[in-house]
Design a protein around this motif. Structure first.
Motif, PDB file in Angstrom:
ATOM      1  N   VAL A 159       6.367   3.349   7.275  1.00 26.30           N
ATOM      2  CA  VAL A 159       6.237   2.258   8.240  1.00 26.30           C
ATOM      3  C   VAL A 159       7.546   1.479   8.246  1.00 26.30           C
ATOM      4  O   VAL A 159       8.029   1.040   7.192  1.00 26.30           O
ATOM      5  N   PRO A 160       8.165   1.272   9.421  1.00 27.07           N
ATOM      6  CA  PRO A 160       9.433   0.538   9.454  1.00 27.07           C
ATOM      7  C   PRO A 160       9.221  -0.927   9.093  1.00 27.07           C
ATOM      8  O   PRO A 160       8.215  -1.535   9.445  1.00 27.07           O
ATOM      9  N   VAL A 161      10.169  -1.499   8.370  1.00 27.08           N
ATOM     10  CA  VAL A 161      10.096  -2.891   7.949  1.00 27.08           C
ATOM     11  C   VAL A 161      11.406  -3.578   8.333  1.00 27.08           C
ATOM     12  O   VAL A 161      12.470  -2.941   8.374  1.00 27.08           O
ATOM     13  N   ALA A 162      11.361  -4.857   8.644  1.00 22.81           N
ATOM     14  CA  ALA A 162      12.538  -5.602   9.066  1.00 22.81           C
ATOM     15  C   ALA A 162      13.626  -5.545   7.995  1.00 22.81           C
ATOM     16  O   ALA A 162      13.328  -5.482   6.792  1.00 22.81           O
ATOM     17  N   PRO A 163      14.893  -5.547   8.400  1.00 20.31           N
ATOM     18  CA  PRO A 163      15.998  -5.545   7.427  1.00 20.31           C
ATOM     19  C   PRO A 163      15.864  -6.706   6.437  1.00 20.31           C
ATOM     20  O   PRO A 163      15.492  -7.819   6.797  1.00 20.31           O
ATOM     21  N   GLY A 164      16.183  -6.414   5.177  1.00 15.95           N
ATOM     22  CA  GLY A 164      16.114  -7.430   4.142  1.00 15.95           C
ATOM     23  C   GLY A 164      14.803  -7.431   3.376  1.00 15.95           C
ATOM     24  O   GLY A 164      14.639  -8.215   2.431  1.00 15.95           O
ATOM     25  N   TYR A 165      13.873  -6.577   3.770  1.00 11.72           N
ATOM     26  CA  TYR A 165      12.568  -6.495   3.099  1.00 11.72           C
ATOM     27  C   TYR A 165      12.271  -5.050   2.726  1.00 11.72           C
ATOM     28  O   TYR A 165      12.774  -4.111   3.350  1.00 11.72           O
ATOM     29  N   GLU A 166      11.425  -4.879   1.728  1.00  8.28           N
ATOM     30  CA  GLU A 166      10.887  -3.566   1.403  1.00  8.28           C
ATOM     31  C   GLU A 166       9.419  -3.701   1.075  1.00  8.28           C
ATOM     32  O   GLU A 166       8.941  -4.790   0.726  1.00  8.28           O
ATOM     33  N   LEU A 167       8.693  -2.598   1.224  1.00  6.91           N
ATOM     34  CA  LEU A 167       7.245  -2.620   1.028  1.00  6.91           C
ATOM     35  C   LEU A 167       6.876  -2.154  -0.368  1.00  6.91           C
ATOM     36  O   LEU A 167       7.425  -1.157  -0.869  1.00  6.91           O
ATOM     37  N   GLU A 234      11.002 -12.272  -3.961  1.00  5.70           N
ATOM     38  CA  GLU A 234      10.016 -13.137  -3.319  1.00  5.70           C
ATOM     39  C   GLU A 234       9.053 -12.291  -2.501  1.00  5.70           C
ATOM     40  O   GLU A 234       9.463 -11.364  -1.794  1.00  5.70           O
ATOM     41  N   VAL A 235       7.768 -12.609  -2.590  1.00  5.67           N
ATOM     42  CA  VAL A 235       6.766 -11.970  -1.731  1.00  5.67           C
ATOM     43  C   VAL A 235       6.729 -12.754  -0.428  1.00  5.67           C
ATOM     44  O   VAL A 235       6.308 -13.912  -0.392  1.00  5.67           O
ATOM     45  N   ALA A 236       7.186 -12.107   0.647  1.00  2.00           N
ATOM     46  CA  ALA A 236       7.268 -12.765   1.951  1.00  2.00           C
ATOM     47  C   ALA A 236       5.977 -12.637   2.739  1.00  2.00           C
ATOM     48  O   ALA A 236       5.661 -13.488   3.572  1.00  2.00           O
ATOM     49  N   ALA A 237       5.232 -11.565   2.483  1.00  6.56           N
ATOM     50  CA  ALA A 237       3.962 -11.327   3.185  1.00  6.56           C
ATOM     51  C   ALA A 237       3.152 -10.343   2.371  1.00  6.56           C
ATOM     52  O   ALA A 237       3.714  -9.512   1.637  1.00  6.56           O
ATOM     53  N   TYR A 238       1.839 -10.438   2.489  1.00 12.50           N
ATOM     54  CA  TYR A 238       0.994  -9.434   1.844  1.00 12.50           C
ATOM     55  C   TYR A 238      -0.355  -9.368   2.536  1.00 12.50           C
ATOM     56  O   TYR A 238      -0.752 -10.273   3.284  1.00 12.50           O
ATOM     57  N   THR A 239      -1.058  -8.278   2.294  1.00 12.81           N
ATOM     58  CA  THR A 239      -2.415  -8.114   2.787  1.00 12.81           C
ATOM     59  C   THR A 239      -3.233  -7.393   1.729  1.00 12.81           C
ATOM     60  O   THR A 239      -2.667  -6.679   0.886  1.00 12.81           O
ATOM     61  N   LYS A 272       0.016  -4.629   7.347  1.00 15.70           N
ATOM     62  CA  LYS A 272      -1.297  -4.099   7.738  1.00 15.70           C
ATOM     63  C   LYS A 272      -1.200  -2.633   8.144  1.00 15.70           C
ATOM     64  O   LYS A 272      -2.095  -1.836   7.842  1.00 15.70           O
ATOM     65  N   LEU A 273      -0.119  -2.251   8.835  1.00 14.95           N
ATOM     66  CA  LEU A 273       0.048  -0.848   9.214  1.00 14.95           C
ATOM     67  C   LEU A 273       0.206   0.043   7.975  1.00 14.95           C
ATOM     68  O   LEU A 273      -0.369   1.125   7.903  1.00 14.95           O
ATOM     69  N   HIS A 274       0.999  -0.430   7.008  1.00 17.87           N
ATOM     70  CA  HIS A 274       1.182   0.358   5.788  1.00 17.87           C
ATOM     71  C   HIS A 274      -0.133   0.478   5.023  1.00 17.87           C
ATOM     72  O   HIS A 274      -0.465   1.551   4.499  1.00 17.87           O
ATOM     73  N   MET A 275      -0.870  -0.618   4.978  1.00 21.72           N
ATOM     74  CA  MET A 275      -2.181  -0.582   4.329  1.00 21.72           C
ATOM     75  C   MET A 275      -3.105   0.428   5.010  1.00 21.72           C
ATOM     76  O   MET A 275      -3.818   1.186   4.352  1.00 21.72           O
ATOM     77  N   LEU A 276      -3.080   0.466   6.344  1.00 27.63           N
ATOM     78  CA  LEU A 276      -3.930   1.392   7.084  1.00 27.63           C
ATOM     79  C   LEU A 276      -3.577   2.840   6.755  1.00 27.63           C
ATOM     80  O   LEU A 276      -4.455   3.684   6.556  1.00 27.63           O
ATOM     81  N   ASP A 277      -2.286   3.148   6.684  1.00 31.44           N
ATOM     82  CA  ASP A 277      -1.851   4.500   6.328  1.00 31.44           C
ATOM     83  C   ASP A 277      -2.334   4.885   4.929  1.00 31.44           C
ATOM     84  O   ASP A 277      -2.841   5.990   4.705  1.00 31.44           O
ATOM     85  N   LEU A 278      -2.165   3.975   3.975  1.00 29.84           N
ATOM     86  CA  LEU A 278      -2.587   4.266   2.602  1.00 29.84           C
ATOM     87  C   LEU A 278      -4.094   4.485   2.524  1.00 29.84           C
ATOM     88  O   LEU A 278      -4.565   5.408   1.851  1.00 29.84           O
ATOM     89  N   ALA A 279      -4.851   3.639   3.218  1.00 27.23           N
ATOM     90  CA  ALA A 279      -6.311   3.736   3.168  1.00 27.23           C
ATOM     91  C   ALA A 279      -6.794   5.040   3.767  1.00 27.23           C
ATOM     92  O   ALA A 279      -7.719   5.686   3.250  1.00 27.23           O
ATOM     93  N   ALA A 280      -6.185   5.467   4.875  1.00 25.67           N
ATOM     94  CA  ALA A 280      -6.616   6.701   5.529  1.00 25.67           C
ATOM     95  C   ALA A 280      -6.454   7.904   4.606  1.00 25.67           C
ATOM     96  O   ALA A 280      -7.271   8.843   4.645  1.00 25.67           O
ATOM     97  N   HIS A 281      -5.421   7.889   3.762  1.00 25.46           N
ATOM     98  CA  HIS A 281      -5.191   9.020   2.871  1.00 25.46           C
ATOM     99  C   HIS A 281      -5.975   8.905   1.560  1.00 25.46           C
ATOM    100  O   HIS A 281      -6.407   9.908   1.010  1.00 25.46           O
ATOM    101  N   ARG A 282      -6.173   7.693   1.083  1.00 20.44           N
ATOM    102  CA  ARG A 282      -6.868   7.529  -0.204  1.00 20.44           C
ATOM    103  C   ARG A 282      -8.377   7.686  -0.068  1.00 20.44           C
ATOM    104  O   ARG A 282      -9.046   8.180  -0.982  1.00 20.44           O
ATOM    105  N   TYR A 283      -8.936   7.267   1.088  1.00 20.00           N
ATOM    106  CA  TYR A 283     -10.396   7.240   1.240  1.00 20.00           C
ATOM    107  C   TYR A 283     -10.816   8.087   2.448  1.00 20.00           C
ATOM    108  O   TYR A 283     -10.915   7.567   3.565  1.00 20.00           O
ATOM    109  N   PRO A 284     -11.064   9.358   2.249  1.00 15.64           N
ATOM    110  CA  PRO A 284     -11.401  10.233   3.383  1.00 15.64           C
ATOM    111  C   PRO A 284     -12.694   9.861   4.084  1.00 15.64           C
ATOM    112  O   PRO A 284     -12.878  10.214   5.259  1.00 15.64           O
ATOM    113  N   ALA A 285     -13.596   9.159   3.407  1.00 17.72           N
ATOM    114  CA  ALA A 285     -14.867   8.777   4.036  1.00 17.72           C
ATOM    115  C   ALA A 285     -14.746   7.483   4.831  1.00 17.72           C
ATOM    116  O   ALA A 285     -15.670   7.117   5.572  1.00 17.72           O
TER     117      ALA A 285
END
Length: 322
Positions: A159-167, A234-239, A272-285
């Protein structure tokens, strides 16, 4: 009809009876929603929050149940949350709901509480019952849902993230060396709408963050936190994504936070997009993610709309002054 106080934690038979009431009530009142699983119900009954004490009651014959959470932190000893009050559809209009409420009210008064809040789905029997008791709507909101794509439908790319941040993503407890930074970011939630709720929001610490997350795990659920962080740590955002039952088809989106100084970079959408990708792969149901957003929280509703969230049903926090 007899209302009995239950031990905390209740016995397995009492958990089964409680679960049966909730399943029957859900089928009648919200037939389009998945019924609560036994694992989820047992977790909530048997493991109380670190900052609250649970009191439970049941009507004979598994006709109805009620659960009250009495806050134990100093800032909120004046208030409480009515966690559950449900009656089987075939036992309604026989005074069982009122009898359960009288037990709840008596406990509130005995403990010196001056208010109690409850989350209510609007347009159904819960709203009518709450209003008949004098509860008032203090925070209008709604449930929103998003479909989870099958794993093979995912983008497969980062998932692309704004310059200066990493996920960063953590499954389970946030690591100790990041917990204080996440707790500090949580302070941005202080500008989220809370209506006229009596509950006071206390400052979050690493210890409180871990206690909240450990509660989810102790109840049998699973938790994933996705954060956008700066090079300075610094944590700039989280979900947060929570599965009350890891084998269930529906997950809950908990807090999504963007620190004010880092707003305007699309970080809320990114985590939220990164979380959605992770969830789709971790939880097949997993098929759906649900979340609540206050009607006054326009920025978060806008972010959710861009991600495909749909308004599912109206809800609100109702509160009664005692």
């Amino acid at each position: 009809m007899t209302i009995r106080a239950l031990p905390v934690p209740p016995t397995n038979t009492q958990v089964d009876d409680w679960w049966a009431v909730l399943v029957a009530a859900s089928a009648a009142d919200q037939p389009a929603l998945p019924a609560p699983s036994r694992l989820e119900v047992a977790g909530r009954l048997c493991v109380a929050p670190a900052r609250a004490r649970a009191v439970l009651w049941a009507a004979d014959g598994a006709q109805g149940v009620a659960g009250l959470l009495l806050f134990t932190d100093e800032a909120n000893r004046h208030t409480a949350v009515l966690d559950v009050l449900a009656v089987r559809p075939d036992a309604r209009r026989q005074g069982i709901g009122n009898a359960l409420w009288q037990e709840v009210r008596g406990e509130l008064l005995a403990q010196g509480r001056t208010s109690v809040a409850v989350m209510v789905d609007l347009g159904g029997p819960g709203q009518a019952f709450a209003e008949s008791l004098g509860f008032e709507n203090v925070l209008p909101m709604a449930w929103y849902t998003q479909d989870v794509p099958p794993p093979h439908a995912g983008r497969g790319a980062a998932v692309p993230v704004a310059p200066g941040y990493e996920l960063h993503a953590w499954h389970g407890l946030v690591p100790d060396d990041w917990a204080q930074a996440v707790a500090r970011a949580h302070g941005a939630m202080e500008d989220a709408p809370t209506g006229d709720m009596d509950e006071k929001i206390e400052t979050w610490t690493a210890e409180r963050l871990h206690a909240a997350h450990r509660l989810i795990l102790d109840r049998g659920g699973e938790l994933t936190t996705v954060a956008a962080v700066t090079a300075a740590g610094e944590v700039a955002a989280y979900t947060e994504l929570v599965l009350p039952d890891p084998g269930g088809a529906r997950a809950l989106q908990y807090d999504t936070v963007v620190v004010p100084a880092h707003r305007g970079h699309g970080l809320g959408r990114t985590v939220k997009l990164h979380m959605l990708d992770l969830a789709a792969h971790r939880y097949p149901a997993l098929r759906q993610i649900a979340t609540t957003v206050a009607d006054d929280n326009t920025p978060m509703r806008t972010v959710n709309e861009t991600l495909g969230y749909r308004r599912e049903r109206d809800a609100a926090y109702y509160q009664l002054k005692l």
